[in-house]
Design a protein around this motif. Structure first.
Motif, mmCIF file in Angstrom:
data_model
loop_
_atom_site.group_PDB
_atom_site.id
_atom_site.type_symbol
_atom_site.label_atom_id
_atom_site.label_comp_id
_atom_site.label_asym_id
_atom_site.label_seq_id
_atom_site.Cartn_x
_atom_site.Cartn_y
_atom_site.Cartn_z
ATOM 1 N N ALA A 72 -18.334 23.568 41.173
ATOM 2 C CA ALA A 72 -18.059 23.975 39.797
ATOM 3 C C ALA A 72 -16.734 24.714 39.789
ATOM 4 O O ALA A 72 -16.602 25.767 40.400
ATOM 5 C CB ALA A 72 -19.171 24.877 39.269
ATOM 6 N N ASP A 73 -15.762 24.154 39.097
ATOM 7 C CA ASP A 73 -14.395 24.678 39.159
ATOM 8 C C ASP A 73 -13.931 24.560 40.613
ATOM 9 O O ASP A 73 -13.920 23.465 41.148
ATOM 10 C CB ASP A 73 -14.350 26.112 38.638
ATOM 11 N N LYS A 74 -13.619 25.668 41.282
ATOM 12 C CA LYS A 74 -13.182 25.603 42.685
ATOM 13 C C LYS A 74 -14.219 26.174 43.643
ATOM 14 O O LYS A 74 -13.983 26.252 44.843
ATOM 15 C CB LYS A 74 -11.863 26.370 42.847
ATOM 16 N N LEU A 75 -15.368 26.576 43.092
ATOM 17 C CA LEU A 75 -16.408 27.195 43.900
ATOM 18 C C LEU A 75 -17.513 26.177 44.183
ATOM 19 O O LEU A 75 -17.894 25.398 43.306
ATOM 20 C CB LEU A 75 -16.975 28.410 43.160
ATOM 21 N N VAL A 76 -18.027 26.195 45.403
ATOM 22 C CA VAL A 76 -19.087 25.272 45.795
ATOM 23 C C VAL A 76 -20.418 26.018 45.813
ATOM 24 O O VAL A 76 -20.560 27.033 46.507
ATOM 25 C CB VAL A 76 -18.805 24.647 47.175
ATOM 26 N N PHE A 77 -21.382 25.504 45.052
ATOM 27 C CA PHE A 77 -22.717 26.086 45.023
ATOM 28 C C PHE A 77 -23.561 25.466 46.134
ATOM 29 O O PHE A 77 -23.596 24.248 46.281
ATOM 30 C CB PHE A 77 -23.379 25.830 43.676
ATOM 31 N N ASP A 78 -24.247 26.314 46.873
ATOM 32 C CA ASP A 78 -25.124 25.825 47.935
ATOM 33 C C ASP A 78 -26.198 24.924 47.339
ATOM 34 O O ASP A 78 -26.533 23.878 47.897
ATOM 35 C CB ASP A 78 -25.755 27.003 48.672
ATOM 36 N N ASP A 79 -26.743 25.328 46.212
ATOM 37 C CA ASP A 79 -27.655 24.475 45.466
ATOM 38 C C ASP A 79 -27.518 24.788 43.983
ATOM 39 O O ASP A 79 -27.147 25.889 43.596
ATOM 40 C CB ASP A 79 -29.107 24.651 45.925
ATOM 41 N N VAL A 199 -15.308 31.335 38.661
ATOM 42 C CA VAL A 199 -15.716 30.128 37.946
ATOM 43 C C VAL A 199 -15.340 30.244 36.469
ATOM 44 O O VAL A 199 -15.601 31.274 35.844
ATOM 45 C CB VAL A 199 -17.239 29.884 38.052
ATOM 46 N N ASP A 200 -14.739 29.199 35.953
ATOM 47 C CA ASP A 200 -14.490 29.078 34.525
ATOM 48 C C ASP A 200 -15.585 28.171 33.966
ATOM 49 O O ASP A 200 -15.616 26.973 34.235
ATOM 50 C CB ASP A 200 -13.102 28.482 34.279
ATOM 51 N N LEU A 201 -16.499 28.749 33.187
ATOM 52 C CA LEU A 201 -17.634 27.985 32.686
ATOM 53 C C LEU A 201 -17.206 26.849 31.767
ATOM 54 O O LEU A 201 -17.976 25.903 31.552
ATOM 55 C CB LEU A 201 -18.611 28.912 31.958
ATOM 56 N N ASN A 202 -16.011 26.927 31.224
ATOM 57 C CA ASN A 202 -15.514 25.843 30.379
ATOM 58 C C ASN A 202 -15.315 24.550 31.167
ATOM 59 O O ASN A 202 -15.202 23.471 30.578
ATOM 60 C CB ASN A 202 -14.199 26.250 29.718
#
Length: 229
Positions: A72-79, A199-202
């Motif tokens: 999401a954006d430039k961040l990776v969510f583990d799940d 994270v930019d939620l947009n």
């Protein structure tokens, strides 16, 4: 066996088959179509509608999407878990092009987990001057230590303590304490280190706001939804 009875049996068999196979088939198509939207190749989906035959109209009671290593954006969510209620899909686009196109959505709920290792990677790759960052997430604060290039001519040891907060459509790391070579100092790092955007939620595929941010040992859990606060 009369023709009428045979027709009834055929209709019942088709109804049973649709309840079993239609959700499986459409869930698999939606999972593949969601890969680009959530930035992950590891995606599963579950669709619900009763009777299942009504799924062909594109209206679903619930669509649940789960993804691993979602970006999401430039961040990776583990799940990441996404629950969509009362969603209307463009079935033509879904069936012919395997494209997930939402025509309308009721409620959206997203739960995403970010690990401390991912946060360290993010700092190393996106914050200018930061190298070899190590992050420790605790239930009440986040500690980050790294070397920091000052003006391109000197590297100093930097330690930050702070938390992740939501600010409108932005999620960011806000620094409460700033230590330079283990000494408290002023805002030497400038806004670069006092507020670090995450994270930019947009840039998410759904319009959501921050409902809650929970820090646990080793990870941060973000809760997002589209409900009024």
């Amino acid at each position: 066996m009369t023709k009428g009875l045979r027709l009834v049996i055929v209709v019942l068999l088709l109804a049973v088959a649709s309840e079993v196979f239609l959700p499986m088939i459409l869930s698999d198509i939606v999972a593949k179509g969601m890969r680009g939207l959530v930035g992950s190749e590891q995606v599963t989906a579950a669709l619900t509608k009763r009777p299942a035959l009504f799924m062909l109209g594109g209206k679903f009671d619930n669509i649940t999407v789960k993804a691993q290593q979602a970006k999401a954006d430039k961040l990776v969510f583990d799940d990441m878990s996404i629950v969509l209620k009362d969603a209307q899909l463009d079935m033509g686009a879904l069936v012919t092009r395997r494209l997930v196109a939402f025509q309308s959505i009721g409620d959206v709920e997203i739960r995403g987990t970010v690990t401390q290792d991912e946060l360290a990677r993010y700092l190393n790759q996106t914050v200018k001057g930061v190298k070899n960052a190590v992050v420790d997430i605790q239930s009440d604060k986040i500690k980050a230590s790294s070397s920091f290039a000052l003006g391109g001519f000197a590297n100093v040891a930097v330690s930050l303590e702070g938390k992740i907060v939501g600010d409108g459509q932005k999620i960011k790391f806000v620094t409460d304490r700033f230590l330079l070579n283990n000494r408290m100092t002023g805002n030497l790092g400038g806004s670069l280190l006092t507020e670090i955007p995450l994270v930019d939620l947009n840039k998410l595929p759904f319009h959501v706001n921050v409902r809650d941010i929970v820090m646990e040992n080793g990870k941060v859990i973000l809760y997002l939804d589209n409900r009024s606060h």
